[in-house]
Design a protein around this motif. Sequence first.
Motif, PDB file in Angstrom:
ATOM      1  N   ALA A 258      47.419  20.660   4.389  1.00  0.00           N
ATOM      2  CA  ALA A 258      48.608  20.639   5.254  1.00  0.00           C
ATOM      3  C   ALA A 258      49.911  20.657   4.448  1.00  0.00           C
ATOM      4  O   ALA A 258      50.910  20.062   4.833  1.00  0.00           O
ATOM      5  N   LYS A 259      49.904  21.375   3.345  1.00  0.00           N
ATOM      6  CA  LYS A 259      51.067  21.429   2.462  1.00  0.00           C
ATOM      7  C   LYS A 259      51.941  22.658   2.711  1.00  0.00           C
ATOM      8  O   LYS A 259      53.153  22.626   2.481  1.00  0.00           O
ATOM      9  N   TYR A 260      51.362  23.742   3.219  1.00  0.00           N
ATOM     10  CA  TYR A 260      52.033  25.040   3.161  1.00  0.00           C
ATOM     11  C   TYR A 260      52.587  25.510   4.504  1.00  0.00           C
ATOM     12  O   TYR A 260      51.927  25.406   5.535  1.00  0.00           O
TER      13      TYR A 260
ATOM     14  N   MET B  98      44.963  24.307   4.654  1.00  0.00           N
ATOM     15  CA  MET B  98      46.105  24.360   3.753  1.00  0.00           C
ATOM     16  C   MET B  98      47.436  24.373   4.497  1.00  0.00           C
ATOM     17  O   MET B  98      48.456  23.935   3.962  1.00  0.00           O
ATOM     18  N   LEU B  99      47.438  24.887   5.725  1.00  0.00           N
ATOM     19  CA  LEU B  99      48.687  25.087   6.450  1.00  0.00           C
ATOM     20  C   LEU B  99      49.195  23.813   7.123  1.00  0.00           C
ATOM     21  O   LEU B  99      48.411  23.012   7.643  1.00  0.00           O
ATOM     22  N   LYS B 100      50.502  23.672   7.143  1.00  0.00           N
ATOM     23  CA  LYS B 100      51.136  22.663   7.973  1.00  0.00           C
ATOM     24  C   LYS B 100      50.953  23.054   9.443  1.00  0.00           C
ATOM     25  O   LYS B 100      50.761  24.225   9.753  1.00  0.00           O
ATOM     26  N   PRO B 101      51.028  22.084  10.373  1.00  0.00           N
ATOM     27  CA  PRO B 101      51.054  22.463  11.791  1.00  0.00           C
ATOM     28  C   PRO B 101      52.181  23.458  12.055  1.00  0.00           C
ATOM     29  O   PRO B 101      53.314  23.257  11.605  1.00  0.00           O
ATOM     30  N   GLY B 102      51.852  24.548  12.731  1.00  0.00           N
ATOM     31  CA  GLY B 102      52.847  25.586  13.001  1.00  0.00           C
ATOM     32  C   GLY B 102      53.013  26.594  11.881  1.00  0.00           C
ATOM     33  O   GLY B 102      53.792  27.547  12.020  1.00  0.00           O
TER      34      GLY B 102
ATOM     35  N   LEU C 252      46.121  30.712  16.210  1.00  0.00           N
ATOM     36  CA  LEU C 252      46.748  31.214  17.430  1.00  0.00           C
ATOM     37  C   LEU C 252      47.387  32.580  17.189  1.00  0.00           C
ATOM     38  O   LEU C 252      47.829  32.885  16.074  1.00  0.00           O
ATOM     39  N   ASP C 253      47.468  33.385  18.246  1.00  0.00           N
ATOM     40  CA  ASP C 253      48.238  34.633  18.257  1.00  0.00           C
ATOM     41  C   ASP C 253      47.891  35.560  17.102  1.00  0.00           C
ATOM     42  O   ASP C 253      48.778  36.154  16.467  1.00  0.00           O
TER      43      ASP C 253
ATOM     44  N   LEU D  81      50.614  23.640  16.553  1.00  0.00           N
ATOM     45  CA  LEU D  81      51.477  22.501  16.219  1.00  0.00           C
ATOM     46  C   LEU D  81      50.765  21.170  16.435  1.00  0.00           C
ATOM     47  O   LEU D  81      51.160  20.139  15.896  1.00  0.00           O
ATOM     48  N   ALA D  82      49.721  21.211  17.235  1.00  0.00           N
ATOM     49  CA  ALA D  82      49.006  19.972  17.561  1.00  0.00           C
ATOM     50  C   ALA D  82      48.053  19.578  16.444  1.00  0.00           C
ATOM     51  O   ALA D  82      47.473  20.420  15.779  1.00  0.00           O
TER      52      ALA D  82
END
Length: 281
Positions: free
Chosen positions: A117-119, A146-150, A206-207, A280-281
């Motif tokens: 959740a850093k990127y 690895m991804l941040k929410p959103g 998503l999307d 985002l959740a």
Amino acid sequence: MVHDSSKADFSLADGHDYMLESSHAAACRLNLQFYLWKQALHFNIHPSIPIQKSAVVADVATGTAIWLLDVAREHPTAQLDGFDNDISQAPHPKWLPPNVNVRHWDIFEEVPEDMIAKYDFVHVRLLVLVIKESNPRQVISNLLKMLKPGGYLQWDELDCANMHVKKVEPSLDSPALEQLRQMCWADGRHDWTIQLPHFLTEGRFLDAKLERFGDPTELIRAFNEQHLFTMEVFAVALVKAGKQDAAAAFYKVIGDSYRESITGAALCIPRVVCVAQKSLA
């Protein structure tokens, strides 16, 4: 999976790690490939993806880090991290811009705690010979972590399902290039790349949207030579793996294909770019 031992195509990569080994020639190929892709796509980061000044960006399977270096010029205040299971082709750390860092990490291993959740944005390109058994689910799971929410993902690949031989005249004879197309397609081994939106949606992105990019006419020949270069590097790896007969078949079709390309024929492998977002959740 059992393969016909007499068959020479990219299915020979099954059961092996990445077969396009590191060397000065391989690094040259990766850098050439980057510049050709940049000319075909006209972007490093898809225009739909917002990049803030303080963005933290990851490039997975960074290779020579050439994509990172170009993005560093476009986004000098972003933090840019590159990851690969072989970082020997990347510049020495003292030759990297201050906002660029490259470190070892294998995409098939667990995501290290400091990367979770850093990127804001994760980029990955050309895992087509790395994904095993046409199943990218484990990789997708790691990219999501690895991804941040959103945060956003951009995955660039080859569309091997729709590769074709292009000719200046339909009457031109190009049996070697057609054979090369079949060898690259490998009975659909790589067709998963055009199904990336499905896999990403299944993996809780998503999307997910896929965009296709063909060869600009003026770059058809250049892309053809780059594909032949890739096949040659693969043939070298086959020799090292003890598959001399298969390597010999590749070398012959590469030479014959080059002679056909002089007359106005070329192997065209379209590119696809898939963009998706973490919830985002």
